[in-house]
Design an enzyme around this catalytic site. Structure first.
Site, PDB file in Angstrom:
ATOM      1  N   HIS A  80     -34.685 -72.952  39.151  1.00 39.26           N
ATOM      2  CA  HIS A  80     -34.214 -73.289  37.768  1.00 39.26           C
ATOM      3  C   HIS A  80     -32.882 -74.510  38.049  1.00 39.26           C
ATOM      4  O   HIS A  80     -31.906 -74.029  38.579  1.00 39.26           O
ATOM      5  CB  HIS A  80     -33.567 -72.184  37.013  1.00 39.26           C
ATOM      6  CG  HIS A  80     -32.795 -72.376  35.831  1.00 39.26           C
ATOM      7  ND1 HIS A  80     -33.494 -72.101  34.734  1.00 39.26           N
ATOM      8  CD2 HIS A  80     -31.815 -73.071  35.369  1.00 39.26           C
ATOM      9  CE1 HIS A  80     -32.430 -72.314  33.531  1.00 39.26           C
ATOM     10  NE2 HIS A  80     -31.622 -73.055  34.085  1.00 39.26           N
TER      11      HIS A  80
ATOM     12  N   ASN B 112     -31.783 -79.408  31.628  1.00 44.03           N
ATOM     13  CA  ASN B 112     -32.558 -78.748  32.667  1.00 44.03           C
ATOM     14  C   ASN B 112     -33.489 -79.840  33.249  1.00 44.03           C
ATOM     15  O   ASN B 112     -33.472 -80.893  32.352  1.00 44.03           O
ATOM     16  CB  ASN B 112     -33.441 -77.728  32.062  1.00 44.03           C
ATOM     17  CG  ASN B 112     -32.970 -76.430  31.545  1.00 44.03           C
ATOM     18  OD1 ASN B 112     -32.574 -75.782  32.474  1.00 44.03           O
ATOM     19  ND2 ASN B 112     -32.542 -76.367  30.416  1.00 44.03           N
TER      20      ASN B 112
ATOM     21  N   ARG C 146     -34.629 -71.688  24.627  1.00 45.22           N
ATOM     22  CA  ARG C 146     -33.537 -71.008  24.975  1.00 45.22           C
ATOM     23  C   ARG C 146     -32.441 -71.654  25.507  1.00 45.22           C
ATOM     24  O   ARG C 146     -31.632 -72.329  25.060  1.00 45.22           O
ATOM     25  CB  ARG C 146     -34.039 -69.797  25.753  1.00 45.22           C
ATOM     26  CG  ARG C 146     -32.772 -68.509  25.622  1.00 45.22           C
ATOM     27  CD  ARG C 146     -31.509 -68.789  26.650  1.00 45.22           C
ATOM     28  NE  ARG C 146     -32.025 -68.942  28.187  1.00 45.22           N
ATOM     29  CZ  ARG C 146     -31.062 -69.412  28.899  1.00 45.22           C
ATOM     30  NH1 ARG C 146     -29.981 -69.621  28.817  1.00 45.22           N
ATOM     31  NH2 ARG C 146     -31.419 -69.652  29.970  1.00 45.22           N
ATOM     32  N   ASP C 147     -32.545 -72.239  26.796  1.00 42.02           N
ATOM     33  CA  ASP C 147     -31.786 -73.125  27.762  1.00 42.02           C
ATOM     34  C   ASP C 147     -31.673 -74.403  26.978  1.00 42.02           C
ATOM     35  O   ASP C 147     -30.426 -74.908  27.047  1.00 42.02           O
ATOM     36  CB  ASP C 147     -32.289 -73.043  29.098  1.00 42.02           C
ATOM     37  CG  ASP C 147     -30.999 -73.129  30.129  1.00 42.02           C
ATOM     38  OD1 ASP C 147     -29.752 -73.184  29.383  1.00 42.02           O
ATOM     39  OD2 ASP C 147     -31.161 -73.321  31.390  1.00 42.02           O
TER      40      ASP C 147
ATOM     41  N   CYS D  65     -25.280 -74.974  29.752  1.00 41.53           N
ATOM     42  CA  CYS D  65     -24.940 -73.578  29.652  1.00 41.53           C
ATOM     43  C   CYS D  65     -23.398 -73.644  28.943  1.00 41.53           C
ATOM     44  O   CYS D  65     -22.387 -74.457  29.195  1.00 41.53           O
ATOM     45  CB  CYS D  65     -24.613 -72.819  31.172  1.00 41.53           C
ATOM     46  SG  CYS D  65     -23.781 -71.510  31.034  1.00 41.53           S
TER      47      CYS D  65
ATOM     48  N   HIS E 131     -30.757 -77.871  36.872  1.00 39.00           N
ATOM     49  CA  HIS E 131     -30.070 -78.717  35.910  1.00 39.00           C
ATOM     50  C   HIS E 131     -30.031 -80.182  36.592  1.00 39.00           C
ATOM     51  O   HIS E 131     -29.535 -80.222  37.844  1.00 39.00           O
ATOM     52  CB  HIS E 131     -28.855 -78.371  35.407  1.00 39.00           C
ATOM     53  CG  HIS E 131     -28.861 -77.149  34.464  1.00 39.00           C
ATOM     54  ND1 HIS E 131     -29.229 -77.481  33.175  1.00 39.00           N
ATOM     55  CD2 HIS E 131     -29.229 -75.628  34.568  1.00 39.00           C
ATOM     56  CE1 HIS E 131     -29.414 -76.275  32.404  1.00 39.00           C
ATOM     57  NE2 HIS E 131     -29.708 -75.280  33.584  1.00 39.00           N
TER      58      HIS E 131
HETATM   59 ZN    ZN Z   1     -30.034 -73.295  33.046  1.00 41.17          ZN
END
Ligand code: ZN
Length: 313
Positions: free
Chosen positions: A211, A253, A18-19, A244, A213
């Site tokens: 989370h 990430n 996903r991310d 994002c 980055h």
């Molecule tokens: Zn993220």
């Protein structure tokens, strides 16, 4: 240093499907996404953010959310997470019959909340609370990630009190876990230590997930600080892909293999197989047609596993 001893194992949420992919221009096929999920499971991943149920016009890479879910392997030892922004997304995720946990997003500032999901920060907490309630109704669990917990691309500094109050509200709404996201990669380890400690105290006994980055190279230092402050779950992405679409300048990430290398070498269990993660990095680099940002994916682990041990295992 306060917080836990460095001995308890850390849980991972693999966010590459996903991310990891959502900001990539190359559209990855459903079959390739499912192959990535298979690689992640074979590497030991037991919580995977498989897709998001958002408007396909806004995030074309996630247009096949239903198809990805339909193809997931039948593994009840894996938590399949679907990211949703509103009740419509929640209904789509529930209707797949495969998603077992809804991931909601609350955004720390009004301007970012407007850009990301067309509502105020307060509105995003209310939406997340509604999603959590709907998840419980459907027999699923729900967790909330607070985006831009450490800084906002539009409004700059974000106060710790703001994030703390949001975390408390989401915990009260029934979230099973609160995630603190450094969406634009501006956090530093001292800030991380302070905020994780405060949020952990406020929502105990719920776990704090982090989370990060690696936009400014502080990702691994922030993971280390968060664990020292009591975070027990880390989001990471194989190869360090990620970003994002609504956060200008966002980079990848923290890479799963980089975090696993650091923690395992430090004596902290991860449940993940570094050599398999590195193999997955090389496979994924082929799919994406480029070298991926992860460092350990390029350099390899240390010491090198002996071939015969790998074959026996
Ligand atoms: Zn993220």
């Amino acid at each position: 240093m306060t917080g836990k001893m460095y001995t308890d194992p850390i849980e991972f949420v693999e966010v590459s499907p996903r991310d990891g992919l959502q900001n990539e221009r190359t559209i990855v096929s459903t079959a390739q996404k499912l192959a990535l999920v298979d690689h992640a499971v074979a590497s030991g991943a037991r919580r995977i953010e498989v897709t998001s149920f958002v408007n396909p016009r806004a995030v074309p890479q996630m247009a096949d959310a239903e198809e990805v879910c339909a193809g997931l392997p039948a593994r009840d030892d894996v938590t399949w997470i679907g990211l949703v922004m509103n009740l419509r997304g929640a209904e789509r995720a529930i209707a797949t019959g495969r998603i077992t946990q809804l991931g909601a997003v609350a955004v720390s500032t009004d301007r970012f909340a407007m850009a990301n999901q067309g509502q105020t920060s307060k509105g995003s907490v209310e939406a997340a609370s509604a999603i959590i309630a709907r998840a419980a109704d459907a027999g699923l669990t729900g967790q909330v990630t607070i985006a831009a917990s450490f800084g906002c691309p539009f409004e700059g500094e974000v106060t710790e009190d703001r994030v703390l109050h949001m975390a408390e509200a989401c915990a009260k709404a029934g979230a099973v876990e609160i995630g603190l996201a450094d969406t634009i990669g501006v956090a530093n380890p001292v800030h991380v230590t302070r905020l994780v400690e405060r949020v952990k105290r406020a929502i105990a006994p719920l776990p704090v997930r982090v989370h990060f980055h690696n936009t400014r190279g502080t990702g691994l230092a922030n993971v280390w600080a968060a664990i020292g402050a009591g975070a027990s779950v880390v989001d990471s992405s194989i190869g360090g892909l990620g970003g994002c679409p609504f956060a200008p300048g966002a980079a990848g990430n923290v890479a799963t293999e980089d975090v696993v290398y650091m923690l395992e070498r430090a004596g902290i269990g991860t449940g993940l197989d570094l050599e398999r993660l590195i193999e997955t990095n090389h496979w994924l680099a082929g799919v994406m047609g480029k070298e991926l940002p992860a460092m350990v994916g390029k350099a390899g682990g240390f010491p090198k596993p002996r071939l015969e041990e790998r074959e026996i295992a």
